[in-house]
Design an enzyme around this catalytic site. Structure first.
Site, PDB file in Angstrom:
ATOM      1  N   ILE A  53       0.831  -1.198   0.000  1.00 20.99           N
ATOM      2  CA  ILE A  53       0.000   0.000   0.000  1.00 20.99           C
ATOM      3  C   ILE A  53       0.863   1.245   0.000  1.00 20.99           C
ATOM      4  O   ILE A  53       0.635   2.194  -0.746  1.00 20.99           O
ATOM      5  CB  ILE A  53      -0.936   0.016   1.229  1.00 20.99           C
ATOM      6  CG1 ILE A  53      -1.844  -1.208   1.236  1.00 20.99           C
ATOM      7  CG2 ILE A  53      -1.757   1.301   1.253  1.00 20.99           C
ATOM      8  CD1 ILE A  53      -2.580  -1.398   2.535  1.00 20.99           C
ATOM      9  N   GLY A  56       7.308   3.849   3.179  1.00 23.59           N
ATOM     10  CA  GLY A  56       7.893   5.034   3.786  1.00 23.59           C
ATOM     11  C   GLY A  56       9.270   4.753   4.355  1.00 23.59           C
ATOM     12  O   GLY A  56       9.807   3.650   4.208  1.00 23.59           O
ATOM     13  N   LYS A  57       9.828   5.759   5.015  1.00 26.13           N
ATOM     14  CA  LYS A  57      11.169   5.625   5.569  1.00 26.13           C
ATOM     15  C   LYS A  57      11.202   4.775   6.827  1.00 26.13           C
ATOM     16  O   LYS A  57      12.220   4.194   7.159  1.00 26.13           O
ATOM     17  CB  LYS A  57      11.732   7.014   5.874  1.00 26.13           C
ATOM     18  CG  LYS A  57      11.949   7.887   4.644  1.00 26.13           C
ATOM     19  CD  LYS A  57      12.469   9.257   5.028  1.00 26.13           C
ATOM     20  CE  LYS A  57      12.669  10.129   3.805  1.00 26.13           C
ATOM     21  NZ  LYS A  57      13.142  11.495   4.158  1.00 26.13           N
ATOM     22  N   LYS A  75       1.278  -3.516   8.859  1.00 24.43           N
ATOM     23  CA  LYS A  75       2.322  -2.490   8.897  1.00 24.43           C
ATOM     24  C   LYS A  75       3.593  -3.109   9.462  1.00 24.43           C
ATOM     25  O   LYS A  75       3.599  -3.642  10.570  1.00 24.43           O
ATOM     26  CB  LYS A  75       1.881  -1.309   9.765  1.00 24.43           C
ATOM     27  CG  LYS A  75       2.825  -0.121   9.758  1.00 24.43           C
ATOM     28  CD  LYS A  75       2.204   1.055  10.507  1.00 24.43           C
ATOM     29  CE  LYS A  75       3.031   2.309  10.398  1.00 24.43           C
ATOM     30  NZ  LYS A  75       2.370   3.455  11.089  1.00 24.43           N
ATOM     31  N   ASP A 192       2.301  14.381  15.398  1.00 28.14           N
ATOM     32  CA  ASP A 192       2.670  14.581  13.990  1.00 28.14           C
ATOM     33  C   ASP A 192       1.411  14.721  13.138  1.00 28.14           C
ATOM     34  O   ASP A 192       1.361  14.266  12.002  1.00 28.14           O
ATOM     35  CB  ASP A 192       3.521  13.410  13.497  1.00 28.14           C
ATOM     36  CG  ASP A 192       4.186  13.695  12.147  1.00 28.14           C
ATOM     37  OD1 ASP A 192       4.455  14.875  11.858  1.00 28.14           O
ATOM     38  OD2 ASP A 192       4.419  12.740  11.382  1.00 28.14           O
ATOM     39  N   TYR A 196      -1.375  14.995   6.054  1.00 24.18           N
ATOM     40  CA  TYR A 196      -0.747  13.779   5.540  1.00 24.18           C
ATOM     41  C   TYR A 196      -0.989  12.574   6.439  1.00 24.18           C
ATOM     42  O   TYR A 196      -0.666  11.445   6.065  1.00 24.18           O
ATOM     43  CB  TYR A 196       0.754  13.984   5.356  1.00 24.18           C
ATOM     44  CG  TYR A 196       1.085  15.030   4.320  1.00 24.18           C
ATOM     45  CD1 TYR A 196       1.133  14.711   2.964  1.00 24.18           C
ATOM     46  CD2 TYR A 196       1.327  16.349   4.689  1.00 24.18           C
ATOM     47  CE1 TYR A 196       1.415  15.671   2.010  1.00 24.18           C
ATOM     48  CE2 TYR A 196       1.610  17.327   3.740  1.00 24.18           C
ATOM     49  CZ  TYR A 196       1.656  16.981   2.403  1.00 24.18           C
ATOM     50  OH  TYR A 196       1.934  17.941   1.451  1.00 24.18           O
ATOM     51  N   ASN A 197      -1.525  12.796   7.641  1.00 23.53           N
ATOM     52  CA  ASN A 197      -1.793  11.716   8.585  1.00 23.53           C
ATOM     53  C   ASN A 197      -3.278  11.612   8.926  1.00 23.53           C
ATOM     54  O   ASN A 197      -3.645  11.163  10.017  1.00 23.53           O
ATOM     55  CB  ASN A 197      -0.969  11.899   9.870  1.00 23.53           C
ATOM     56  CG  ASN A 197       0.477  11.489   9.677  1.00 23.53           C
ATOM     57  OD1 ASN A 197       0.757  10.585   8.892  1.00 23.53           O
ATOM     58  ND2 ASN A 197       1.387  12.130  10.373  1.00 23.53           N
ATOM     59  N   ASP A 209      -1.250   6.730  11.658  1.00 25.10           N
ATOM     60  CA  ASP A 209       0.171   6.867  12.031  1.00 25.10           C
ATOM     61  C   ASP A 209       0.332   7.483  13.414  1.00 25.10           C
ATOM     62  O   ASP A 209       0.784   8.616  13.566  1.00 25.10           O
ATOM     63  CB  ASP A 209       0.928   7.691  10.986  1.00 25.10           C
ATOM     64  CG  ASP A 209       1.041   6.976   9.656  1.00 25.10           C
ATOM     65  OD1 ASP A 209       0.903   5.739   9.635  1.00 25.10           O
ATOM     66  OD2 ASP A 209       1.261   7.647   8.635  1.00 25.10           O
TER      67      ASP A 209
END
Length: 260
Positions: A53, A56-57, A75, A192, A196-197, A209
């Site tokens: 899906i 990411g880092k 995840k 955070d 984007y989250n 996240d």
């Protein structure tokens, strides 16, 4: 477009072949394979692992199928990321829920995965819209999949351009309530939070996240909360007048912080 019908362009949501190769090299070591096997065969958290899906880092997220045919997300936190290694301790050190930290980085990543599972559980209990956690083992976390047919739900930053002003108003109001519930009931700060989250699915925003989320007793909780609130209202201010609602939320959250 109705927020119930939002979709992400399939081409944009695909992970490139080179990312898949990198994923295989970084993710599926013998330790991770053990935890995947345990989650699948012993804990029955999922039945079949399918496509990637996101890559990411810090983690890779996979679409998987549960034993009843339901969609779930798997995840996998990376245990070899140098950048991850540098940042992870900032959100654990000082959190009274974790008085001691493992010396080995792999064990620290395992703790990080358990932390996200715990944060998701506490937020869900408090009424915050987050993916329901299913199981965790080692560096692998299984939770509800937001989306359908292996295609993830759009992020707020992707969906906003397709939403009418009245839909954006509703999304903001629901997100405000979620932030209040997170802080005042779950006693947690995301740390955070931004466009984007947050995912848009089933006509509402879902906060994602949350591994880095800290308790209100964390020494940086106020600083992180200030950043979260500023990020949310800064984004919505492109379309809406948010000044009064921002001030109202800040007053509400301050009351919760003072009562801890």
């Amino acid at each position: 477009m109705s927020p119930h019908r939002l979709r992400v362009d399939r081409e944009k949501s695909k992970v490139k072949d080179e990312d898949v190769i990198k994923t295989v090299e970084e993710v599926f070591d013998s330790f991770t394979n053990y935890h995947i096997y345990r989650l699948k065969n012993t804990m029955k958290a999922f039945r079949e692992l399918r496509g990637t899906i996101s890559a990411g880092k810090e983690a890779r997220v996979y679409w998987a199928k549960g034993w009843k045919g339901e969609d779930v997300a798997v995840k996998i936190f990376l245990t070899s990321s140098a950048e991850f290694r540098k940042s992870i301790k900032n959100y654990i050190s000082g959190d009274p829920r974790f008085p001691s930290l493992p010396s080995k980085f792999r064990e620290l990543v395992y703790l990080w995965a358990r932390k996200e599972y715990s944060n998701l559980s506490e937020m869900a209990k408090a009424g915050v819209s987050v993916p329901q956690p299913i199981a965790v083992s080692g560096n692998v976390l299984v939770m509800r999949f937001l989306g359908e047919g292996g295609l993830r739900a759009p992020l707020l930053v992707e969906a906003a351009r397709e939403l009418e002003a009245e839909d954006l108003e509703r999304m903001l109001e629901m997100l405000i309530k979620d932030v209040e519930s997170m802080v005042c009931r779950a006693r947690l700060v995301h740390g955070d939070l931004s466009e984007y989250n947050v995912m848009i699915w089933e006509g509402r925003p879902w906060i994602i996240d949350v591994a880095q989320a800290v308790s209100l007793e964390h020494p940086k909780s106020r600083e992180l909360l200030e950043r979260d609130v500023s990020n949310v209202f800064s984004f919505f201010s492109h379309w809406l007048d948010v000044s009064e609602r921002e001030e109202s939320l800040r007053r509400s959250l301050e009351g919760c912080l003072e009562s801890r």
